[in-house]
Design a protein around this motif. Sequence first.
Motif, PDB file in Angstrom:
ATOM      1  N   LEU A 113      13.569  -0.724  11.643  1.00 19.31           N
ATOM      2  CA  LEU A 113      13.415   0.052  10.410  1.00 19.31           C
ATOM      3  C   LEU A 113      13.925  -0.687   9.171  1.00 19.31           C
ATOM      4  CD1 LEU A 113      12.423   2.661   9.177  1.00 19.31           C
ATOM      5  CD2 LEU A 113      14.655   3.697   9.660  1.00 19.31           C
ATOM      6  N   PRO A 114      15.067  -1.380   9.232  1.00 16.40           N
ATOM      7  CA  PRO A 114      15.494  -2.115   8.024  1.00 16.40           C
ATOM      8  C   PRO A 114      14.481  -3.164   7.589  1.00 16.40           C
ATOM      9  CG  PRO A 114      17.322  -1.896   9.558  1.00 16.40           C
ATOM     10  CD  PRO A 114      16.101  -1.445  10.288  1.00 16.40           C
ATOM     11  N   TYR A 115      13.834  -3.823   8.551  1.00 12.01           N
ATOM     12  CA  TYR A 115      12.845  -4.847   8.188  1.00 12.01           C
ATOM     13  C   TYR A 115      11.563  -4.217   7.645  1.00 12.01           C
ATOM     14  CZ  TYR A 115      15.862  -8.230  10.484  1.00 12.01           C
ATOM     15  OH  TYR A 115      16.921  -9.030  10.820  1.00 12.01           O
ATOM     16  N   ILE A 116      11.219  -3.032   8.134  1.00 12.84           N
ATOM     17  CA  ILE A 116      10.060  -2.321   7.584  1.00 12.84           C
ATOM     18  C   ILE A 116      10.300  -1.998   6.116  1.00 12.84           C
ATOM     19  CG2 ILE A 116       8.758  -0.159   7.682  1.00 12.84           C
ATOM     20  CD1 ILE A 116       9.036  -0.215  10.686  1.00 12.84           C
ATOM     21  N   ILE A 117      11.522  -1.570   5.806  1.00 11.95           N
ATOM     22  CA  ILE A 117      11.857  -1.247   4.413  1.00 11.95           C
ATOM     23  C   ILE A 117      11.863  -2.513   3.558  1.00 11.95           C
ATOM     24  CG2 ILE A 117      13.665  -0.348   2.902  1.00 11.95           C
ATOM     25  CD1 ILE A 117      14.456   1.517   5.223  1.00 11.95           C
ATOM     26  N   VAL A 118      12.474  -3.584   4.074  1.00  4.60           N
ATOM     27  CA  VAL A 118      12.545  -4.841   3.322  1.00  4.60           C
ATOM     28  C   VAL A 118      11.158  -5.427   3.106  1.00  4.60           C
ATOM     29  CG1 VAL A 118      13.357  -7.242   3.443  1.00  4.60           C
ATOM     30  CG2 VAL A 118      14.905  -5.373   4.006  1.00  4.60           C
ATOM     31  N   SER A 119      10.231  -5.181   4.026  1.00  7.65           N
ATOM     32  CA  SER A 119       8.887  -5.763   3.903  1.00  7.65           C
ATOM     33  C   SER A 119       8.200  -5.333   2.617  1.00  7.65           C
ATOM     34  CB  SER A 119       8.031  -5.361   5.108  1.00  7.65           C
ATOM     35  OG  SER A 119       7.710  -3.973   5.058  1.00  7.65           O
ATOM     36  N   GLN A 120       8.559  -4.160   2.101  1.00  5.96           N
ATOM     37  CA  GLN A 120       7.894  -3.658   0.902  1.00  5.96           C
ATOM     38  C   GLN A 120       8.431  -4.287  -0.380  1.00  5.96           C
ATOM     39  OE1 GLN A 120       5.114  -1.464   1.354  1.00  5.96           O
ATOM     40  NE2 GLN A 120       5.613  -2.422   3.306  1.00  5.96           N
ATOM     41  N   THR A 121       9.467  -5.116  -0.258  1.00  9.16           N
ATOM     42  CA  THR A 121       9.990  -5.817  -1.433  1.00  9.16           C
ATOM     43  C   THR A 121       9.298  -7.159  -1.651  1.00  9.16           C
ATOM     44  OG1 THR A 121      11.758  -6.940  -0.179  1.00  9.16           O
ATOM     45  CG2 THR A 121      12.238  -4.741  -1.030  1.00  9.16           C
TER      46      THR A 121
END
Length: 290
Positions: A113-121
């Motif tokens: 989940l943290p990488y999914i969120i970071v992917s949008q940056t």
Amino acid sequence: MRSRTRQVGYAAAVLVLVLGCWELVKLLVPERGVSIGDQRILPRTGDGALPHVWSVVTVLGERDGGGTVGATLMRTAGFTLGLALLALVLGTVVGVLLAVLMQRFAWIERGLLPYIIVSQTVPLIALAPLVAGWGGKIVIAGEPWRPWMSIAVIASYLAFFPVAVGMLRGLQSPSKASVELLRSYSASWWETLLHLRFPAAVPHLLPALRLAAAASVIGAVVAEISTGTAGGIGRQIIVFAQQATGDAARLYAAVLAAALLGVVVTALVGLIELALRRYTHPAGSAGEPR
């Protein structure tokens, strides 16, 4: 039906208000704008920067190549609409699968989940050339990678995020009592997913799909511009921007056409909402076993 009518009425009222503010700015703000020293605080309002509303409408009938501006925008918007819908489907499938995995395995949620969120940056304009370059080396069933495939992948990259997050929240929404009740019936994890978690996730999924619909259109337009792919509304915006030396009406018409694509795709998601309306009851009732 009454609620739908009110929504349409509100949308029409907001549109009229926006157009009225547009013309009010044209009327009250000087053509050169307003500046304090060297800093402009209000934009220019001449026809080269901000045309009248009726100019944007009438420009649709002007000649453009072998047809009219309106016909050109319809053709290019249709191309982009197809790619946006494909991206929405891809993003939805990926988002739902990721949500199911994260709900099933807590360690996957903690790690992914943290990488999914970071992917949008990651800036889309930087990602687009990479996807196009990687895709150029791929052959699927003997067929080479097409430029439109890169656009669909890039747009789905934006679309999957709200679906994954919204679906995960929905899958985790049933109460412990409901889950324990199904376990007392000897229901397997798969049966619990189908009969409890999926229905409970629908009220969370539908708003996420609306966000994904808008994101898919934005992603498709930006990807067309970034990759230089012709045929879509994104590339047409660049063409009209290069022509907007004395009159920006064509450019505004193209931008508004791209905005209307988002409305069309969101309206299609609304049809899905109608089909699933039995699961969109107030919180607490959708996820209860029947």
